[in-house]
Design an enzyme around this catalytic site. Structure first.
Site, PDB file in Angstrom:
ATOM      1  N   GLY A 121       0.821  -1.215   0.000  1.00  0.00           N
ATOM      2  CA  GLY A 121       0.000   0.000   0.000  1.00  0.00           C
ATOM      3  C   GLY A 121       0.855   1.266   0.000  1.00  0.00           C
ATOM      4  O   GLY A 121       1.875   1.322   0.683  1.00  0.00           O
ATOM      5  N   HIS A 453      -5.654 -22.181  46.550  1.00  0.00           N
ATOM      6  CA  HIS A 453      -4.461 -22.836  47.082  1.00  0.00           C
ATOM      7  C   HIS A 453      -4.374 -24.261  46.568  1.00  0.00           C
ATOM      8  O   HIS A 453      -5.387 -24.947  46.530  1.00  0.00           O
ATOM      9  CB  HIS A 453      -4.523 -22.851  48.616  1.00  0.00           C
ATOM     10  CG  HIS A 453      -3.381 -23.613  49.227  1.00  0.00           C
ATOM     11  ND1 HIS A 453      -2.110 -23.088  49.282  1.00  0.00           N
ATOM     12  CD2 HIS A 453      -3.332 -24.850  49.769  1.00  0.00           C
ATOM     13  CE1 HIS A 453      -1.307 -23.981  49.848  1.00  0.00           C
ATOM     14  NE2 HIS A 453      -2.022 -25.066  50.155  1.00  0.00           N
TER      15      HIS A 453
HETATM   16  P1  FAD Z   1       3.805  -5.794  12.423  1.00  0.00           P
HETATM   17  O1  FAD Z   1       3.451  -7.021  13.161  1.00  0.00           O
HETATM   18  O2  FAD Z   1       5.227  -5.539  12.102  1.00  0.00           O
HETATM   19  O3  FAD Z   1       2.950  -5.838  11.099  1.00  0.00           O
HETATM   20  C1  FAD Z   1       3.068  -4.878  10.091  1.00  0.00           C
HETATM   21  C2  FAD Z   1       2.540  -5.472   8.814  1.00  0.00           C
HETATM   22  O4  FAD Z   1       2.417  -4.443   7.852  1.00  0.00           O
HETATM   23  C3  FAD Z   1       3.459  -6.524   8.187  1.00  0.00           C
HETATM   24  O5  FAD Z   1       2.713  -7.670   7.950  1.00  0.00           O
HETATM   25  C4  FAD Z   1       3.952  -5.890   6.896  1.00  0.00           C
HETATM   26  O6  FAD Z   1       4.090  -6.828   5.852  1.00  0.00           O
HETATM   27  C5  FAD Z   1       2.808  -4.941   6.589  1.00  0.00           C
HETATM   28  N1  FAD Z   1       3.189  -3.786   5.777  1.00  0.00           N
HETATM   29  C6  FAD Z   1       4.162  -2.886   6.048  1.00  0.00           C
HETATM   30  N2  FAD Z   1       4.159  -1.904   5.115  1.00  0.00           N
HETATM   31  C7  FAD Z   1       3.162  -2.211   4.256  1.00  0.00           C
HETATM   32  C8  FAD Z   1       2.648  -1.566   3.105  1.00  0.00           C
HETATM   33  N3  FAD Z   1       3.128  -0.392   2.684  1.00  0.00           N
HETATM   34  N4  FAD Z   1       1.631  -2.166   2.449  1.00  0.00           N
HETATM   35  C9  FAD Z   1       1.116  -3.346   2.886  1.00  0.00           C
HETATM   36  N5  FAD Z   1       1.539  -3.966   3.983  1.00  0.00           N
HETATM   37  C10 FAD Z   1       2.545  -3.411   4.656  1.00  0.00           C
HETATM   38  N6  FAD Z   1       5.648  -8.606  21.124  1.00  0.00           N
HETATM   39  C11 FAD Z   1       4.917  -9.037  22.161  1.00  0.00           C
HETATM   40  O7  FAD Z   1       4.001  -8.338  22.599  1.00  0.00           O
HETATM   41  N7  FAD Z   1       5.170 -10.248  22.760  1.00  0.00           N
HETATM   42  C12 FAD Z   1       6.167 -11.048  22.327  1.00  0.00           C
HETATM   43  O8  FAD Z   1       6.363 -12.131  22.872  1.00  0.00           O
HETATM   44  C13 FAD Z   1       6.948 -10.625  21.228  1.00  0.00           C
HETATM   45  N8  FAD Z   1       7.943 -11.404  20.754  1.00  0.00           N
HETATM   46  C14 FAD Z   1       8.644 -11.001  19.660  1.00  0.00           C
HETATM   47  C15 FAD Z   1       9.645 -11.829  19.179  1.00  0.00           C
HETATM   48  C16 FAD Z   1      10.373 -11.473  18.070  1.00  0.00           C
HETATM   49  C17 FAD Z   1      11.455 -12.390  17.552  1.00  0.00           C
HETATM   50  C18 FAD Z   1      10.057 -10.249  17.396  1.00  0.00           C
HETATM   51  C19 FAD Z   1      10.808  -9.857  16.158  1.00  0.00           C
HETATM   52  C20 FAD Z   1       9.070  -9.408  17.871  1.00  0.00           C
HETATM   53  C21 FAD Z   1       8.352  -9.776  19.013  1.00  0.00           C
HETATM   54  N9  FAD Z   1       7.350  -8.961  19.546  1.00  0.00           N
HETATM   55  C22 FAD Z   1       6.643  -9.371  20.631  1.00  0.00           C
HETATM   56  C23 FAD Z   1       7.014  -7.658  18.948  1.00  0.00           C
HETATM   57  C24 FAD Z   1       5.755  -7.760  18.086  1.00  0.00           C
HETATM   58  O9  FAD Z   1       5.976  -8.702  17.066  1.00  0.00           O
HETATM   59  C25 FAD Z   1       5.407  -6.401  17.507  1.00  0.00           C
HETATM   60  O10 FAD Z   1       5.280  -5.453  18.553  1.00  0.00           O
HETATM   61  C26 FAD Z   1       4.098  -6.469  16.742  1.00  0.00           C
HETATM   62  O11 FAD Z   1       4.174  -7.390  15.688  1.00  0.00           O
HETATM   63  C27 FAD Z   1       3.742  -5.081  16.181  1.00  0.00           C
HETATM   64  O12 FAD Z   1       2.548  -5.165  15.486  1.00  0.00           O
HETATM   65  P2  FAD Z   1       2.204  -4.181  14.282  1.00  0.00           P
HETATM   66  O13 FAD Z   1       0.845  -4.587  13.815  1.00  0.00           O
HETATM   67  O14 FAD Z   1       2.425  -2.781  14.689  1.00  0.00           O
HETATM   68  O15 FAD Z   1       3.297  -4.478  13.154  1.00  0.00           O
END
Ligand code: FAD
Ligand code: AMP
Length: 474
Positions: A121, A453
Site C-alpha cells: 500500500g 491454594h
Molecule cells: P507488524 O506485526 O510488524 O505488522 C506490520 C505489517 O504491515 C506486516 O505484515 C507488513 O508486511 C505490513 N506492511 C508494512 N508496510 C506495508 C505496506 N506499505 N503495504 C502493505 N503492507 C505493509 N511482542 C509481544 O508483545 N510479545 C512477544 O512475545 C513478542 N515477541 C517477539 C519476538 C520477536 C522475535 C520479534 C521480532 C518481535 C516480538 N514482539 C513481541 C514484537 C511484536 O511482534 C510487535 O510489537 C508487533 O508485531 C507489532 O505489530 P504491528 O501490527 O504494529 O506491526
C-alpha cells in the site's frame, strides 16, 4: 475505484485487529497486506505471527521442554535416557503453528467481511491508496479510496554497520528462528528482550552462547531487583552475557563469524559459528509514500501521532510499532481497537500507563507500571512488598523455586504503582496485576482477594500482604 469506510495498511496484530473491530462496528473495511512467507505465499499476521511472538514462543516452549526433560526430570524420579532433539522437526512444528494461525486470520477476515487487498500500500492524495500486488501471479496495481485510513505498517529489525546480515552466518531475529541445527557456538549482539529469548532457545538446545551488550547495565527496562535476579539465574544457566561490550566489527570465513568488540579492558575478538543481531527494531514506512503524502514522522522515523493515534493528516491514523510507545503486539492491538471505536464516535482511550511487558526467558520476567527506580526518580513515596517463590507450596511442588513477586504501592493512597515478577509463568501471573491496576486497585485489594491454594498466584497475594508487613508465609 473501490470505496471503503476504512482501509487499514498492514495486517499485523495492530492492523488485523483494527480491521476486524472496524468491520464489527459496521464499517466497510479493507486491509492491505504485502507479506509473502517462506513458501512464497501471501500471509496475514505481520511480524508477530510470522516471525515474532508466536514462532519465538513455539521454539521457547520446545526448547524448554527439552531442557526440562534433560535436566530436571531426574529430580521428579523420572529416569530418562537417550533424549535427543530433531531441530528440523522443532522448526517444522513452529512453522505449522504459524501457518495455522495466519490462515486463521484470513478466516476471521472472511467471517467479518474484511476485504484483504493483497499487495503493497502507498498513500496517495485525497485519502486514496495505491495497492501493488506482490508475489507470484501478481496482477495490476489498483487504487482504492477510504474515508479513514489506519496505518499499521509495523517495524523491521534494526541494523548496525559492524554486522551486516547475510541470513546465513549473520542473521537477524527472523534467521534465528530457522536454524536447521543448534550452532556449536552462537554470538548474540544485544541483551534486550529478543536477544535473551533467542539466546535462551539455542542455549537450551546445546549451543554455547555469548551475548554482547554495549550497555553497562543489564535489562535497564526492568526493576533493578528483578534484573539482578535475572542476571544471576541466566548466568547460572550458562548464558555468557558480557556487558559494556560494544561490537565494532564482524567478518566471516568459510566456517565462522569473527566478531570484534570493545569493552573497558580494550579490544577483543571471538569466533562463533553463527551470530544473531538483535539490536532492536525500527519503524517501517518503506514505500508508504509518507513524505509525498505530507505524513509527519519524527527524527527516528516513527509516524507522529497524538494520544488518540491521529496523525497530522485528517482521517489518517497510525498504530502499533510504527508509532511511539513500546513495540509490543498487545499495545498495537489495543490501539487498533481504540482507533476503530473512535472512528465510530465511541470514547475509547488507551491506558498507556498500564501495559504489561513479558520476557519469555525461564524463569519468565513480567511487569506492569513503574519500577522502584522510576518512583524514586519521580520523588513518589511508596511501600514495597515481595514474596519469593521459594516460599510457595505450588512452586515447590513444581520444582520452580527461583524468583519473586514484588508489589509497589503508593505510600499515601495504597494504589498499586507497579508489579514486578520473575518466576514460573510470570507471563500469566501478571494479568492479575494488570486488572487490579486497570480498576485503580490498591495493594489491600489484592491482599483481601481470595486466591486458590496451592497456586503460584498466592505469591501475588503474599506480596500484597507484605506491602503492609503482614505476609503469612515468610
Ligand atoms: P507488524 O506485526 O510488524 O505488522 C506490520 C505489517 O504491515 C506486516 O505484515 C507488513 O508486511 C505490513 N506492511 C508494512 N508496510 C506495508 C505496506 N506499505 N503495504 C502493505 N503492507 C505493509 N511482542 C509481544 O508483545 N510479545 C512477544 O512475545 C513478542 N515477541 C517477539 C519476538 C520477536 C522475535 C520479534 C521480532 C518481535 C516480538 N514482539 C513481541 C514484537 C511484536 O511482534 C510487535 O510489537 C508487533 O508485531 C507489532 O505489530 P504491528 O501490527 O504494529 O506491526
Ligand atoms: P532491544 O532494543 O531491547 O531489542 O535491545 C537491543 C540491545 O542491543 C540494546 O540493549 C543495545 O544497547 C544493544 N546494542 C546495540 N548496538 C550494539 C553493539 N554494537 N554492540 C553491542 N550491543 C549493542
Amino acid at each position: 475505484m473501490q470505496n471503503f469506510d476504512v482501509v487499514v495498511v498492514g495486517a499485523g496484530p495492530g492492523g488485523y485487529v483494527a480491521a476486524i473491530r472496524c468491520a464489527q462496528l459496521g464499517l466497510s473495511t479493507a486491509c492491505v497486506e504485502s507479506w509473502i512467507n517462506d513458501e512464497g505465499k501471501p500471509a496475514l499476521g505481520g511480524t508477530c505471527l510470522n516471525v515474532g511472538c508466536i514462532p519465538s514462543k513455539a521454539l521457547l516452549d520446545s526448547s524448554h521442554q527439552y531442557a526440562h526433560i534433560k535436566h530436571e526430570a531426574g529430580e521428579h524420579g523420572i529416569a530418562v535416557s537417550g533424549v535427543s532433539i530433531d531441530v528440523n522437526k522443532m522448526v517444522a512444528r513452529k512453522e505449522k503453528i504459524v501457518s495455522t494461525l495466519t490462515t486463521g486470520i484470513a478466516g476471521l477476515f472472511r467471517k467479518n467481511k474484511v476485504e484483504w487487498l493483497q499487495g503493497h500500500g502507498r498513500l496517495l492524495p485525497d485519502n486514496q491508496i495505491e495497492v501493488t500486488p506482490v508475489g507470484e501471479g501478481s496482477t495490476e496495481k489498483s487504487i482504492v479510496s477510504a474515508r479513514h485510513i489506519i496505518i499499521a505498517t509495523g517495524s523491521v529489525p534494526a541494523k548496525i554497520p559492524p554486522a551486516s546480515i547475510d541470513q546465513d552466518k549473520i542473521v537477524d531475529s527472523t534467521g534465528a528462528l530457522a536454524f536447521n541445527q543448534a550452532p556449536r557456538t552462537l554470538g548474540v549482539i544485544g541483551a534486550g528482550v529478543i536477544g535473551l529469548e533467542l539466546g535462551s532457545v539455542w542455549k537450551r538446545l546445546g549451543s554455547e552462547v555469548i551475548i554482547l551488550e554495549a550497555l553497562d547495565e543489564f535489562l535497564p527496562v526492568c526493576d533493578r531487583q528483578i534484573a539482578h535476579e535475572a542476571w544471576k539465574t541466566l548466568q547460572k544457566q550458562g548464558l555468557d552475557i558480557r556487558l559494556g561490550a560494544k561490537v565494532t566489527g564482524t567478518g566471516t570465513n568459510n566456517q565462522q563469524v569473527i566478531i570484534t568488540y570493545e569493552d573497558k579492558d580494550g579490544k577483543h575478538q571471538i569466533n562463533v559459528d553463527k551470530l544473531i543481531v538483535a539490536v532492536g527494531r525500527k519503524p517501517n514506512t518503506e514505500g508508504l509514500g509518507a513524505k509525498e503524502a505530507g505524513l509527519a514522522l519524527d527524527e527516528r522515523g516513527f509516524i507522529l501521532v497524538d494520544e488518540h493515534c491521529q496523525t497530522n493528516l485528517p482521517n489518517v491514523y497510525a498504530i502499533g510499532d510504527v508509532v511511539r510507545g513500546p513495540m509490543l503486539a498487545h499495545k498495537a492491538s489495543e490501539e487498533g481497537v481504540a482507533v476503530a471505536e473512535r472512528i465510530t464516535g465511541k470514547a475509547s482511550q488507551m491506558n498507556y500507563e498500564i501495559i504489561p511487558w513479558v520476557i519469555y526467558t525461564w524463569p519468565e520476567i513480567a511487569w506492569v507500571g513503574k519500577t522502584e527506580q522510576q518512583l524514586k526518580d519521580a520523588g513518589i513515596e511508596y511501600r514495597s512488598g515481595a514474596f519469593p517463590f521459594a516460599a510457595s507450596g505450588r512452586a515447590r511442588a513444581m520444582g520452580e523455586t527461583g524468583g519473586m513477586v514484588k508489589i509497589l504501592g503508593d505510600a499515601a493512597t495504597d494504589r498499586i504503582l507497579g508489579v514486578h515478577i520473575i518466576g514460573p509463568n510470570a507471563s500469566e501471573l501478571i494479568a492479575e496485576a494488570v486488572l487490579a491496576m486497570e480498576f485503580d486497585g490498591s495493594t489491600e485489594d489484592i491482599a483481601r482477594t481470595i486466591h486458590a491454594h496451592p497456586t503460584l498466584a498466592e505469591a501475588m497475594h503474599e506480596a500484597a500482604l507484605a506491602v503492609d508487613g503482614r505476609p503469612i508465609h515468610i
